[in-house]
Design a protein around this motif. Structure first.
Motif, PDB file in Angstrom:
ATOM      1  N   GLY A 145       0.784  -1.116   0.093  1.00 38.40           N
ATOM      2  CA  GLY A 145      -0.037   0.020  -0.012  1.00 38.40           C
ATOM      3  C   GLY A 145       0.838   1.318  -0.198  1.00 38.40           C
ATOM      4  O   GLY A 145       0.568   2.153  -0.599  1.00 38.40           O
ATOM      5  N   ALA A 146       1.871   0.984   0.799  1.00 34.04           N
ATOM      6  CA  ALA A 146       2.785   2.508   0.888  1.00 34.04           C
ATOM      7  C   ALA A 146       3.609   2.732  -0.514  1.00 34.04           C
ATOM      8  O   ALA A 146       3.730   3.732  -0.863  1.00 34.04           O
ATOM      9  N   LEU A 160      -2.898  -1.614  -6.588  1.00 35.12           N
ATOM     10  CA  LEU A 160      -3.982  -1.675  -5.746  1.00 35.12           C
ATOM     11  C   LEU A 160      -5.077  -2.501  -5.880  1.00 35.12           C
ATOM     12  O   LEU A 160      -5.434  -3.310  -5.348  1.00 35.12           O
ATOM     13  N   VAL A 161      -5.599  -2.573  -7.053  1.00 34.56           N
ATOM     14  CA  VAL A 161      -6.760  -3.325  -7.827  1.00 34.56           C
ATOM     15  C   VAL A 161      -6.674  -4.755  -7.769  1.00 34.56           C
ATOM     16  O   VAL A 161      -7.132  -5.495  -7.270  1.00 34.56           O
ATOM     17  N   VAL A 162      -5.279  -5.100  -8.217  1.00 31.70           N
ATOM     18  CA  VAL A 162      -4.928  -6.529  -8.478  1.00 31.70           C
ATOM     19  C   VAL A 162      -4.636  -7.177  -6.850  1.00 31.70           C
ATOM     20  O   VAL A 162      -5.229  -8.041  -6.872  1.00 31.70           O
ATOM     21  N   PHE A 163      -3.944  -6.223  -6.297  1.00 31.83           N
ATOM     22  CA  PHE A 163      -3.418  -7.061  -4.837  1.00 31.83           C
ATOM     23  C   PHE A 163      -4.786  -6.969  -4.095  1.00 31.83           C
ATOM     24  O   PHE A 163      -5.139  -7.936  -3.421  1.00 31.83           O
ATOM     25  N   GLY A 164      -5.517  -5.764  -4.033  1.00 30.72           N
ATOM     26  CA  GLY A 164      -6.551  -5.792  -3.149  1.00 30.72           C
ATOM     27  C   GLY A 164      -7.538  -6.777  -3.460  1.00 30.72           C
ATOM     28  O   GLY A 164      -8.352  -7.430  -2.770  1.00 30.72           O
ATOM     29  N   GLN A 169     -10.598 -11.500  -2.552  1.00 33.58           N
ATOM     30  CA  GLN A 169     -10.956 -13.020  -3.009  1.00 33.58           C
ATOM     31  C   GLN A 169     -10.982 -14.017  -1.956  1.00 33.58           C
ATOM     32  O   GLN A 169     -11.600 -14.761  -1.564  1.00 33.58           O
ATOM     33  N   ASP A 170      -9.619 -13.629  -1.273  1.00 32.35           N
ATOM     34  CA  ASP A 170      -9.421 -14.700  -0.090  1.00 32.35           C
ATOM     35  C   ASP A 170     -10.716 -14.444   1.362  1.00 32.35           C
ATOM     36  O   ASP A 170     -10.925 -15.464   1.627  1.00 32.35           O
ATOM     37  N   LEU A 171     -10.772 -13.140   1.445  1.00 29.55           N
ATOM     38  CA  LEU A 171     -11.943 -12.898   2.301  1.00 29.55           C
ATOM     39  C   LEU A 171     -13.265 -13.566   1.795  1.00 29.55           C
ATOM     40  O   LEU A 171     -13.861 -14.248   2.944  1.00 29.55           O
TER      41      LEU A 171
END
Length: 213
Positions: A145-146, A160-164, A169-171
């Motif tokens: 994020g930083a 941010l979109v890909v990692f987030g 998806q895990d959630l």
């Protein structure tokens, strides 16, 4: 070729990331080769569960970050190497430590404190106070994020979109809801540090070229 190698940590260019990676390699090797019962005891003692946080918060927060959940095969290892290397090259080792630790600590407390209250009010069983929770993933998520705040917009938002999206998806899959929420919180912590990391990056640029506007 030299530019490719700059993506990876070196002992002189990015000492924090390099030596931390070496330490994680050692602990991962120990976890894979030592007596399983002993490893289990050590990991349990390093867990940032509610009980350990209440007894020795500083010690367990440090100890939990000495291990990689899932070992060196974890995708967070590759992200750790690439992201922390890039971040340390931009803002320096000490400030990278700050970003990593803030994400690690805030996300841990933000997920474990509610567990403690849920047990207190009989919403969760007492066994929840002793859940196994360790690893580098919260610190890595905060670092992603930083670092995004230092990238150009065409790279920032896809990162941010890909990692987030992977974290979301895990959630959704409920792989480990408490840790999954922690990853998203840590990512948000890193984004919340954009003001500071951009200032630190600008200060570093001034030291390199003090006479340039």
């Amino acid at each position: 070729m030299p530019r490719v190698w700059r993506l990876l940590p070196t002992p002189t260019g990015t000492p924090f990331t390099f030596w931390y990676a070496v330490l994680l390699g050692v602990t991962s090797y120990v976890a894979d080769t030592a007596d399983p019962s002993w490893v289990d005891e050590v990991l349990q003692a390093s867990s940032t569960d509610v009980t350990h946080l209440a007894q020795a918060p500083a010690l367990v927060l440090v100890a939990s970050a000495l291990w990689v959940a899932g070992g060196l095969a974890s995708p967070f290892v590759a992200v750790f190497l690439l992201v922390l290397t890039a971040l340390e090259r931009r803002i320096g080792g000490v400030r990278t430590v700050v970003v990593f630790l803030v994400g690690h600590v805030v996300a841990t407390l933000a997920t474990e404190v509610p567990v403690g209250f849920a047990v207190l009010f009989d919403r969760l069983p007492d066994s929840s106070l002793h859940r196994l929770d360790y690893g580098i993933s919260f610190g890595v998520a905060a670092s992603v994020g930083a670092l995004a705040g230092l990238l150009r917009p065409w790279a920032r938002w896809p990162v941010l979109v890909v990692f987030g999206g992977l974290l979301l998806q895990d959630l959704v899959n409920m792989t480990d809801p408490i840790s999954n929420w922690g990853h998203l919180i840590a990512l948000a912590v890193g984004v919340g540090m954009w003001h500071w990391v951009r200032r630190w990056d600008a200060e570093g640029m001034e030291k390199v070229a003090p006479g340039r506007a």
